[in-house]
Design a protein around this motif. Structure first.
Motif, PDB file in Angstrom:
ATOM      1  N   GLN A 108     -19.176  18.692 -23.982  1.00 56.65           N
ATOM      2  CA  GLN A 108     -19.556  17.338 -23.581  1.00 56.65           C
ATOM      3  C   GLN A 108     -18.355  16.566 -23.032  1.00 56.65           C
ATOM      4  OE1 GLN A 108     -21.298  15.149 -26.807  1.00 56.65           O
ATOM      5  NE2 GLN A 108     -21.916  13.412 -25.554  1.00 56.65           N
ATOM      6  N   LEU A 109     -17.212  16.712 -23.671  1.00 56.44           N
ATOM      7  CA  LEU A 109     -16.008  16.010 -23.239  1.00 56.44           C
ATOM      8  C   LEU A 109     -15.484  16.566 -21.917  1.00 56.44           C
ATOM      9  CD1 LEU A 109     -14.227  15.755 -26.706  1.00 56.44           C
ATOM     10  CD2 LEU A 109     -15.135  13.847 -25.371  1.00 56.44           C
ATOM     11  N   GLU A 110     -15.554  17.871 -21.772  1.00 56.76           N
ATOM     12  CA  GLU A 110     -15.068  18.485 -20.527  1.00 56.76           C
ATOM     13  C   GLU A 110     -15.932  18.102 -19.335  1.00 56.76           C
ATOM     14  OE1 GLU A 110     -15.057  22.519 -21.733  1.00 56.76           O
ATOM     15  OE2 GLU A 110     -13.159  22.375 -22.829  1.00 56.76           O
ATOM     16  N   GLN A 111     -17.210  17.822 -19.565  1.00 59.51           N
ATOM     17  CA  GLN A 111     -18.114  17.441 -18.479  1.00 59.51           C
ATOM     18  C   GLN A 111     -18.058  15.956 -18.156  1.00 59.51           C
ATOM     19  OE1 GLN A 111     -21.972  18.840 -19.725  1.00 59.51           O
ATOM     20  NE2 GLN A 111     -21.500  20.991 -19.282  1.00 59.51           N
ATOM     21  N   ALA A 112     -17.405  15.169 -19.007  1.00 52.52           N
ATOM     22  CA  ALA A 112     -17.328  13.724 -18.798  1.00 52.52           C
ATOM     23  C   ALA A 112     -16.474  13.394 -17.577  1.00 52.52           C
ATOM     24  CB  ALA A 112     -16.747  13.048 -20.031  1.00 52.52           C
ATOM     25  N   ASN A 113     -16.730  12.241 -16.999  1.00 48.22           N
ATOM     26  CA  ASN A 113     -15.922  11.759 -15.889  1.00 48.22           C
ATOM     27  C   ASN A 113     -14.507  11.445 -16.376  1.00 48.22           C
ATOM     28  OD1 ASN A 113     -15.147  10.651 -13.368  1.00 48.22           O
ATOM     29  ND2 ASN A 113     -15.705   8.602 -14.077  1.00 48.22           N
ATOM     30  N   ARG A 114     -14.408  10.484 -17.314  1.00 44.10           N
ATOM     31  CA  ARG A 114     -13.150  10.171 -17.968  1.00 44.10           C
ATOM     32  C   ARG A 114     -13.397  10.017 -19.462  1.00 44.10           C
ATOM     33  NH1 ARG A 114      -8.580   6.465 -15.931  1.00 44.10           N
ATOM     34  NH2 ARG A 114      -7.529   8.130 -17.088  1.00 44.10           N
ATOM     35  N   VAL A 115     -12.354  10.195 -20.249  1.00 43.77           N
ATOM     36  CA  VAL A 115     -12.466  10.047 -21.699  1.00 43.77           C
ATOM     37  C   VAL A 115     -11.488   8.959 -22.145  1.00 43.77           C
ATOM     38  CG1 VAL A 115     -12.140  11.159 -23.939  1.00 43.77           C
ATOM     39  CG2 VAL A 115     -13.172  12.439 -22.045  1.00 43.77           C
ATOM     40  N   PHE A 116     -12.049   7.894 -22.704  1.00 44.22           N
ATOM     41  CA  PHE A 116     -11.260   6.784 -23.218  1.00 44.22           C
ATOM     42  C   PHE A 116     -11.180   6.893 -24.743  1.00 44.22           C
ATOM     43  CE2 PHE A 116     -12.790   5.441 -19.138  1.00 44.22           C
ATOM     44  CZ  PHE A 116     -11.779   4.659 -18.606  1.00 44.22           C
ATOM     45  N   VAL A 117     -10.046   6.515 -25.292  1.00 47.20           N
ATOM     46  CA  VAL A 117      -9.861   6.543 -26.744  1.00 47.20           C
ATOM     47  C   VAL A 117      -9.531   5.138 -27.218  1.00 47.20           C
ATOM     48  CG1 VAL A 117      -8.544   7.485 -28.675  1.00 47.20           C
ATOM     49  CG2 VAL A 117      -9.012   8.920 -26.665  1.00 47.20           C
ATOM     50  N   GLY A 118     -10.352   4.600 -28.142  1.00 46.11           N
ATOM     51  CA  GLY A 118     -10.029   3.326 -28.768  1.00 46.11           C
ATOM     52  C   GLY A 118      -8.836   3.534 -29.676  1.00 46.11           C
ATOM     53  N   TYR A 119      -7.684   2.998 -29.280  1.00 46.40           N
ATOM     54  CA  TYR A 119      -6.407   3.351 -29.911  1.00 46.40           C
ATOM     55  C   TYR A 119      -5.791   2.133 -30.591  1.00 46.40           C
ATOM     56  CZ  TYR A 119      -1.586   5.169 -30.199  1.00 46.40           C
ATOM     57  OH  TYR A 119      -0.352   5.573 -30.643  1.00 46.40           O
TER      58      TYR A 119
ATOM     59  N   VAL B 291      -3.659  15.363 -20.074  1.00 45.60           N
ATOM     60  CA  VAL B 291      -3.398  13.918 -19.994  1.00 45.60           C
ATOM     61  C   VAL B 291      -4.136  13.220 -18.857  1.00 45.60           C
ATOM     62  CG1 VAL B 291      -1.134  14.158 -21.072  1.00 45.60           C
ATOM     63  CG2 VAL B 291      -1.323  14.276 -18.576  1.00 45.60           C
ATOM     64  N   GLU B 292      -4.481  13.941 -17.796  1.00 43.75           N
ATOM     65  CA  GLU B 292      -5.011  13.289 -16.600  1.00 43.75           C
ATOM     66  C   GLU B 292      -6.341  12.588 -16.850  1.00 43.75           C
ATOM     67  OE1 GLU B 292      -3.463  12.923 -13.785  1.00 43.75           O
ATOM     68  OE2 GLU B 292      -1.730  14.052 -14.528  1.00 43.75           O
TER      69      GLU B 292
END
Length: 306
Positions: free
Chosen positions: A13-24, A43-44
């Motif tokens: 699911q994560l690999e297919q996502a457009n971008r992955v944001f992390v609430g940090y 990192v990209e």
């Protein structure tokens, strides 16, 4: 040991996502989550989002720490300074609303937002809502996955304990922030964490796991009730009219008391009527069974029921 193992279940699911944001936030769970995401995806594709609520003397230092850590990792970093005015909803609730608004401003279709809630958070939330008299929907506590604007919100650590996360973070030599406000038992959730849950676990060692399982079971029940609520509205000819939304009163009167309550709850949720909540259900039932020539009216916030 690889930190990306915490994301194995969601890797496709994560690999297919457009971008992955992390609430940090810079705390233990979000720090581990950010490193795990980088380890899995590189990192990209990753962007760290930090909301500074300015509620602690160290808030600006924590913001600088998160910016520095993201730079060292090589991931994109975005932050914001928020002003929590506490206009009657409570500091925690307003801070949460502002934080999620900040997240939504950066999310687009097919993005995923990762948040670091874990099993201890789930157990604490379930107990907190139980003490407040929540129904099935409230007791289903923190969902593992849901829509957030155009994107998907995902909590991959929800079945992992805080202790397991801490052990892994120490082994990986991660740096994180310890928020001293987490020790302030004047906050209800902190009191449950420090005083209530340890006593429960002392008597029932597997309590955190079983509370998480109970929450998942309640979430399944809530989903079934949602389907039933939609069916009830259809049976009562739920439709949009020129003045708002309506349903047929005779169909409503034929339902059991419990079904009437559930129909009203579903209607309020679907129309997002501000001010109407469970406390109004009894008043609403009385209004709906009153004589038509009395022109009954119930108001709450900027909404009304006739």
């Amino acid at each position: 040991m690889s930190l990306s193992r915490f994301l194995d279940q969601y890797s496709e699911q994560l690999e297919q996502a457009n971008r992955v944001f992390v609430g940090y936030s810079g705390g233990l769970d979000s720090t581990l989550l950010l490193h795990a995401a980088v380890e899995l995806l590189g990192v990209e594709k990753i962007c760290a989002l930090h909301a500074n609520h300015q509620l602690q003397a160290e808030s600006d230092e924590w913001q600088a720490h998160c910016r520095r850590q993201a730079r060292e990792l090589g991931v994109e970093y975005r932050d914001v300074q928020l002003l929590v005015s506490n206009q009657g909803r409570g500091v925690e609730n307003e801070a949460r609303d502002q934080r999620y608004q900040f997240f939504r401003e950066h999310l687009e279709a097919e993005d995923i937002l990762l948040l670091g809630h874990h099993a201890d958070d789930q157990a604490e939330t379930l107990l907190y809502r139980l003490f407040r008299g929540a129904g099935v929907r409230g007791l289903s506590a923190i969902p593992e996955q849901r829509s957030e604007g155009q994107a998907i919100l995902l909590r991959p650590l929800l079945n992992t304990s805080r202790q397991d996360l801490r052990i892994s973070a120490i082994e990986a030599e991660l740096e994180w922030i310890e928020d001293p406000s987490n020790e302030d038992t004047n906050y209800d959730r902190n009191y449950i964490r420090a005083k209530v849950l340890p006593s429960i676990v002392e008597r029932w060692p597997a309590a955190k796991t079983t509370l998480v399982r109970a929450s998942a079971n309640l979430a399944s029940t809530a989903a079934l009730l949602d389907e039933y609520g939609d069916d009830l509205l259809l049976r009562c000819d739920w439709r949009e009219a020129r003045w708002g939304w309506s349903f047929e009163i005779e169909g409503f009167k034929s339902l059991s008391s419990a079904a009437q309550t559930h129909l009203l709850s579903t209607a309020f949720r679907e129309t997002d009527l501000s001010g109407f909540d469970s406390a109004y259900l009894g008043k609403v039932r009385s209004l709906l069974t009153s004589a038509q020539d009395k022109a009954p009216l119930l108001m709450a916030g900027d909404s009304e029921l006739r």
